[in-house]
Write an enzyme that holds these catalytic residues in place. Structure first.
Site, PDB file in Angstrom:
ATOM      1  N   ASP A  44       0.618  -1.008   0.048  1.00 50.46           N
ATOM      2  CA  ASP A  44       0.202  -0.299   0.184  1.00 50.46           C
ATOM      3  C   ASP A  44       1.114   1.359  -0.213  1.00 50.46           C
ATOM      4  OD1 ASP A  44      -1.955   1.667   0.930  1.00 50.46           O
ATOM      5  OD2 ASP A  44      -2.928   0.669   2.114  1.00 50.46           O
ATOM      6  N   LYS A  57      -0.897  -1.061  -5.037  1.00 50.64           N
ATOM      7  CA  LYS A  57      -1.932  -0.208  -4.794  1.00 50.64           C
ATOM      8  C   LYS A  57      -0.537   1.393  -5.009  1.00 50.64           C
ATOM      9  CE  LYS A  57      -5.126  -0.864  -1.088  1.00 50.64           C
ATOM     10  NZ  LYS A  57      -5.795  -0.662   0.018  1.00 50.64           N
ATOM     11  N   PHE A  62      -9.583  -0.562  -0.841  1.00 50.81           N
ATOM     12  CA  PHE A  62      -9.326  -1.656   0.022  1.00 50.81           C
ATOM     13  C   PHE A  62     -10.324  -2.403  -0.220  1.00 50.81           C
ATOM     14  CE2 PHE A  62      -9.724  -4.080   4.021  1.00 50.81           C
ATOM     15  CZ  PHE A  62      -8.616  -3.682   4.863  1.00 50.81           C
ATOM     16  N   VAL A  63      -9.239  -3.809  -0.389  1.00 52.69           N
ATOM     17  CA  VAL A  63      -9.620  -4.710  -0.333  1.00 52.69           C
ATOM     18  C   VAL A  63      -9.779  -6.287   0.548  1.00 52.69           C
ATOM     19  CG1 VAL A  63      -9.214  -4.467  -2.559  1.00 52.69           C
ATOM     20  CG2 VAL A  63      -7.596  -6.087  -1.279  1.00 52.69           C
TER      21      VAL A  63
HETATM   22  P1  IMP Z   1       1.953  -0.603   3.630  1.00 56.78           P
HETATM   23  O1  IMP Z   1       2.859  -0.756   4.862  1.00 56.78           O
HETATM   24  O2  IMP Z   1       1.092   0.582   3.744  1.00 56.78           O
HETATM   25  O3  IMP Z   1       2.612  -1.194   2.809  1.00 56.78           O
HETATM   26  O4  IMP Z   1       0.332  -1.699   3.956  1.00 56.78           O
HETATM   27  C1  IMP Z   1       1.041  -2.663   3.864  1.00 56.78           C
HETATM   28  C2  IMP Z   1       0.225  -4.127   5.081  1.00 56.78           C
HETATM   29  O5  IMP Z   1      -1.059  -3.083   5.014  1.00 56.78           O
HETATM   30  C3  IMP Z   1      -0.186  -5.012   4.207  1.00 56.78           C
HETATM   31  O6  IMP Z   1       0.682  -6.105   4.551  1.00 56.78           O
HETATM   32  C4  IMP Z   1      -1.393  -5.229   4.397  1.00 56.78           C
HETATM   33  O7  IMP Z   1      -1.673  -6.023   5.575  1.00 56.78           O
HETATM   34  C5  IMP Z   1      -1.973  -4.002   5.221  1.00 56.78           C
HETATM   35  N1  IMP Z   1      -2.758  -3.355   4.038  1.00 56.78           N
HETATM   36  C6  IMP Z   1      -3.014  -2.422   2.772  1.00 56.78           C
HETATM   37  N2  IMP Z   1      -4.026  -2.133   2.420  1.00 56.78           N
HETATM   38  C7  IMP Z   1      -4.869  -3.261   2.493  1.00 56.78           C
HETATM   39  C8  IMP Z   1      -6.099  -3.623   1.559  1.00 56.78           C
HETATM   40  O8  IMP Z   1      -6.567  -2.698   0.568  1.00 56.78           O
HETATM   41  N3  IMP Z   1      -6.671  -5.147   2.781  1.00 56.78           N
HETATM   42  C9  IMP Z   1      -6.348  -5.808   3.611  1.00 56.78           C
HETATM   43  N4  IMP Z   1      -4.822  -5.219   4.052  1.00 56.78           N
HETATM   44  C10 IMP Z   1      -4.231  -3.878   3.598  1.00 56.78           C
END
Ligand code: IMP
Length: 179
Positions: A105, A133, A154-155
């Site tokens: 994300d 994303k 969000f998924v």
């Molecule tokens: P980041 O550190 O912002 O890249 O977020 C990564 C982590 O956030 C992923 O490993 C997921 O656990 C959680 N996450 C981010 N977006 C989503 C989503 O749309 N659905 C479910 N979990 C998400």
């Protein structure tokens, strides 16, 4: 058909067939790229457990797999979130590592984790994420294998959760538009 997870409604996004077809393509590509290298896959729990399983089943070059859990908590310093890995017992020195992640994300999780992995002196580190994303990415990160790019919604499903729920499906759903 839409589903309800806790207080939110989700609509179909990726079918089981679409997911499996893309995973097969990724597995073919990774198997070719790592032929003769005996890579170590590291699945990030909890979200990637289904993806890691289906990807690894389709890898055709000799490989090993291990799983870790990343725990994030607010530190007392201004650096904010601290991430600790739990459960990695392998010797990573000179290994070719492929991280299996469910979704990238902002990129914070991966960009925090990778430097700590680099300290263990692997030969190489690549990231394989089922979902990405791109518009949300805030931390510089090279994603080597991406299943699907999505628009930032969000998924849930296929291992991905909303507050711990919604993991148990073969498909992936995205949050319904609230107007
Ligand atoms: P980041 O550190 O912002 O890249 O977020 C990564 C982590 O956030 C992923 O490993 C997921 O656990 C959680 N996450 C981010 N977006 C989503 C989503 O749309 N659905 C479910 N979990 C998400």
């Amino acid at each position: 058909m839409s589903i309800q997870v806790l207080d939110k409604t989700f609509v179909p996004y990726l079918s089981e067939q679409e997911i499996q077809d893309r995973i097969n393509q990724l597995a073919i590509q990774i198997s070719a790229d790592y032929e003769g290298k005996n890579p170590l896959f590291i699945g990030i729990l909890n979200g990637s457990f289904m993806f890691a399983s289906d990807l690894f089943k389709n890898i055709t070059t000799p490989s090993t797999i291990s799983f870790i859990k990343l725990v994030s908590y607010k530190g007392t310093t201004s650096t904010g979130t601290v991430i600790t890995s739990i459960g990695l017992e392998e010797n990573l020195q000179d290994k070719d590592i492929i991280i299996i992640e469910d979704i990238v994300d902002t990129g914070k999780t991966m960009s925090t984790f990778i430097p700590s992995l680099q300290q263990l002196q692997p030969a190489s580190i690549r990231i394989c994420t089922l979902l990405h994303k791109p518009d949300a990415l805030q931390f510089p990160l090279r994603l080597d294998y991406v299943g699907f790019n999505n628009q930032g919604k969000f998924v849930v499903g296929y291992g991905l959760d909303y507050d711990g729920y919604g993991r148990n499906s073969r498909e992936i759903f995205q949050i319904a538009q609230t107007s």
